[in-house]
Every structure is written in C-alpha cells, then in structure tokens.
Scaffold this active site. Sequence first.
Site, PDB file in Angstrom:
ATOM      1  N   LYS A 107       0.810  -1.213   0.000  1.00 40.27           N
ATOM      2  CA  LYS A 107       0.000   0.000   0.000  1.00 40.27           C
ATOM      3  C   LYS A 107       0.847   1.270   0.000  1.00 40.27           C
ATOM      4  CE  LYS A 107      -4.268  -1.928   1.761  1.00 40.27           C
ATOM      5  NZ  LYS A 107      -3.891  -3.301   2.173  1.00 40.27           N
TER       6      LYS A 107
HETATM    7  C1  LIG Z   1      -4.683  -4.354   1.792  1.00 37.88           C
HETATM    8  C2  LIG Z   1      -3.974  -5.622   1.733  1.00 37.88           C
HETATM    9  C3  LIG Z   1      -4.410  -6.666   0.905  1.00 37.88           C
HETATM   10  C4  LIG Z   1      -5.682  -6.575   0.108  1.00 37.88           C
HETATM   11  O1  LIG Z   1      -5.592  -5.633  -0.924  1.00 37.88           O
HETATM   12  P1  LIG Z   1      -6.932  -5.100  -1.634  1.00 37.88           P
HETATM   13  O2  LIG Z   1      -6.484  -4.092  -2.608  1.00 37.88           O
HETATM   14  O3  LIG Z   1      -7.770  -4.510  -0.535  1.00 37.88           O
HETATM   15  O4  LIG Z   1      -7.591  -6.278  -2.237  1.00 37.88           O
HETATM   16  C5  LIG Z   1      -3.637  -7.820   0.848  1.00 37.88           C
HETATM   17  N1  LIG Z   1      -2.521  -7.962   1.566  1.00 37.88           N
HETATM   18  C6  LIG Z   1      -2.081  -6.992   2.394  1.00 37.88           C
HETATM   19  C7  LIG Z   1      -0.842  -7.231   3.194  1.00 37.88           C
HETATM   20  C8  LIG Z   1      -2.773  -5.789   2.494  1.00 37.88           C
HETATM   21  O5  LIG Z   1      -2.336  -4.844   3.302  1.00 37.88           O
END
Ligand SMILES: *Cc1c(COP(=O)(O)O)cnc(C)c1O
Length: 432
Positions: A107
Amino acid sequence: MNFYNLKHKEEQLSFKEATIKGQGKDKGLFFPEDISKFSPEFLKNLPNLSDEEIAYQVMKDFAGDEIPEAELRKIVAETIAFDIPLKKVTENISVLELFHGPTLAFKDVGARFMSRCLGYFLKNETRKVTVLVATSGDTGGAVANGFYDVEGIEVVILYPKNRVSPVQEKQLTALGKNIHALEVNGSFDDCQALVKQAFSDDSLTEKLLLTSANSINVSRWLPQQIYYVLALKQWLKNNSESPVICVPSGNFGNICAGILAHHRGLPVKHFIAACNVNDVVPEYLRTEILKPKETVATISNAMDVGDPSNFVRILELFDKEFNQVKNKLSGYTIDDEETLKTIKRVEKDYGYVLDPHGAVAFVALEKYLAENGGKGFFLETAHPVKFPDSVEKATGKSVEIPKSLEELMKQEKFTTEINPQYEELKEFLLKK
Ligand SMILES: *Cc1c(COP(=O)(O)O)cnc(C)c1O
C-alpha cells in the site's frame, strides 16, 4: 482525464477533483471515462525502459493533463523509489515482492502517489484539509507515512480494535503530529461504513475539506497498475508465455488495478483472486450472486473484508458480463489452517518465508496451475515480519526484525477509542 461516478454516470470529475473528493454521490466510486491502450512499441520495449519511464507512461493518460510532465515524473519516481523484484520460488511460481517500501507493504505505492498528488493539488488551499481513512491493517501505516508532517493536511485513521497486528498498530499510532488514530470497537466494515457516512454528510463537508485515502480513491487505485507492468518487464526477460497472476485480495483494489493494466494491453493469461474465508468474490464466481457477508477475523487480516468496495470496478471493466469475468478471473478460498501449513511447507521446501497474505496467494496459484498448467507469479503484499505470530507458529523460527521496526516498536501509542457510531466520529472530526 474525466472520471464518472459508477452510480451516477452524469457526475463527472477531473482527476484533481476525483482525488480530492474520493467518492461520488451515493457513495459511488469513480471510474475513468476512457481507458487508453498501451502502445505496441511501449509493450515491446518494456524490458529496455527504465522503471521511472514505465511508471510515467502508465500514469500520464490519467493525470498528465492536470499535472505538468516534470512534476508527474517526479511524483511517480518517488512513488516507486524502492525495489520491486520478481523472484523465482519454485519451477512454475515466482513472487513479486511488494514489501520493500517504508511500511513494508504494497500500500506504500498507492499512498505515496496519492499524498504527492494531493500535496500538489492543494498547494494553495487555505482551509484545513482532512484525510479520512478506514484501515483493515496496512492502509493506515502507509497513509500515515505518506502524509506525515505534510503541512495543512490532517489525517484521521479508523482501525478495528484488536484486529490489526502490533506492528501495524504502531505504524499508525506512533507518529503523532498531524496523524490521528481512532481505535473503533468494531470490525473493518464498521470503520468503512463510518467513513462512507462522513463523506455523505453535507453538514460535515460544508465545514471540512474531507478527502479519502482508501483504495477507492482513484489516485491510490490507479498507480497500483505500475508494479504489474514492472513485473512484466522482469517476466518477459525469462519467459515467452504470459503469466498467471495471483493477488491476495480483500477490498479488491489491487487486483482491479492489474486487470485494468491488462485491459490496456498488458499480456496476462489469467488472474486469480486469492481470498481467506471472507470469500464474497469466489462465491460470486461460483454462483453469479454477489452477496456481502459479515466479516470474519483471520490471520490474513488485511483481507478481512465482507463487502469488497472495488469489485464494482472489475464488473465495469468487463461490461458486467459474468462470462467475461469468469473467463479471466478465478477465485480461491483458503482458510487459516491451510495458510499456516503453506507458510511451513514453503519455508521447508523452498526456503522462502511467506507472510499469511502471500501464503494465501501462493497456495491459490499452486492449485490453479496444478489444474490448468502454465506458469505465474503471486504478489507478496507484506513483509513476514509484520505478522510474526503466525509466521513463527508455522515455521517454528523467529522472524528477524529489521532495525527500522525495532525503533518503531519502542515508541508510544497515541489513539482515541470510539464506538462504531457515526455521532462519535463526527464529534471528533469537528472538535479536532
Ligand atoms: C490491503 C492488503 C491486501 C488486500 O488488498 P486489496 O487491494 O484490498 O484487495 C492484501 N494484503 C495486504 C498485506 C494488504 O495490506
């Protein structure tokens, strides 16, 4: 470029407006009005282009008419200023490591792009700007890090009490200054519902310039395409066949960005949505019925989402044709027991340490390839050190803590506890 509200097509906003507004009328998500194709030269030349050039080419059609070229090039270069390596794990399975950013999770990419775009767009804004975000784990840290100490921007982060890991919690509560963490007595879906309600409360948005940093925001969602293209750059050096790509999915922003890149021409054989027992989408792919469910807590907690917001964008990309969706996307549901077994097995057999999210994706990809053949890679979305309990339980070995984290864990936590009632959130936002 203009973006339209998926619930009200007549509501059309520029990239700047959509970035600031976050979501549209009736909580609708914004979607690009025009999806340009990558040029054949760009795709053919991929292995020879620099990462920065690729990132710029991916983003310019969405933001290039509103952010000058030199500025956008700087923003994308800062967005991907860490390694994003594709590594081989088994004969048929590679991993795209997305955890080398400042908060050790994928993210960081979206959050860095968004915070820099907002910084650019709001340079001359005199009102206080509040970024309001709900997190199931990693968003909070990435957003907090991206916006930390940015003048004129306050950040309010809601997270479900006791449902994020200690490292995740520290990453969003230890910064202080303009970063405010709210510990909600409820689930991630409660947090998300509160945030959505705030955005549709005119009496609040009259007083505050509210903006979201969730994966529903176009400036967080769209830059996630970049690493799929960077992965293909690496993939094409060693493979002639297109990859199967498996994405550990919760709110479905990440995989949706990959599918968008594919729609623009990126060669991908098939996508797999790897879910934990929060399996609304795998269930949809089996039954053609999309039915939100109560969230269940799991060890891959960033995927504990019972009502995945971004799935409507995937449906839009496929013109809402179930058969088209099914042709390109498969879903797997992996429970905690299988996740732990996978962490253990992959460490033992291949010497690779997975985090629980990556483990869900690894085993889903393995199952798909066993049934259908081919080769592919999965996205490892977080560093295993963010989930030490599960990883240690599975492997019997402790995960080495990087220095940067050691420092963080010593710091004090600043939070305010609230109940999942909108009035409590509103009061906090107004008095802050
Ligand atoms: C947010 C997150 C996900 C899921 O991603 P999305 O875009 O919400 O599907 C998967 N793994 C981790 C470690 C995350 O932080």
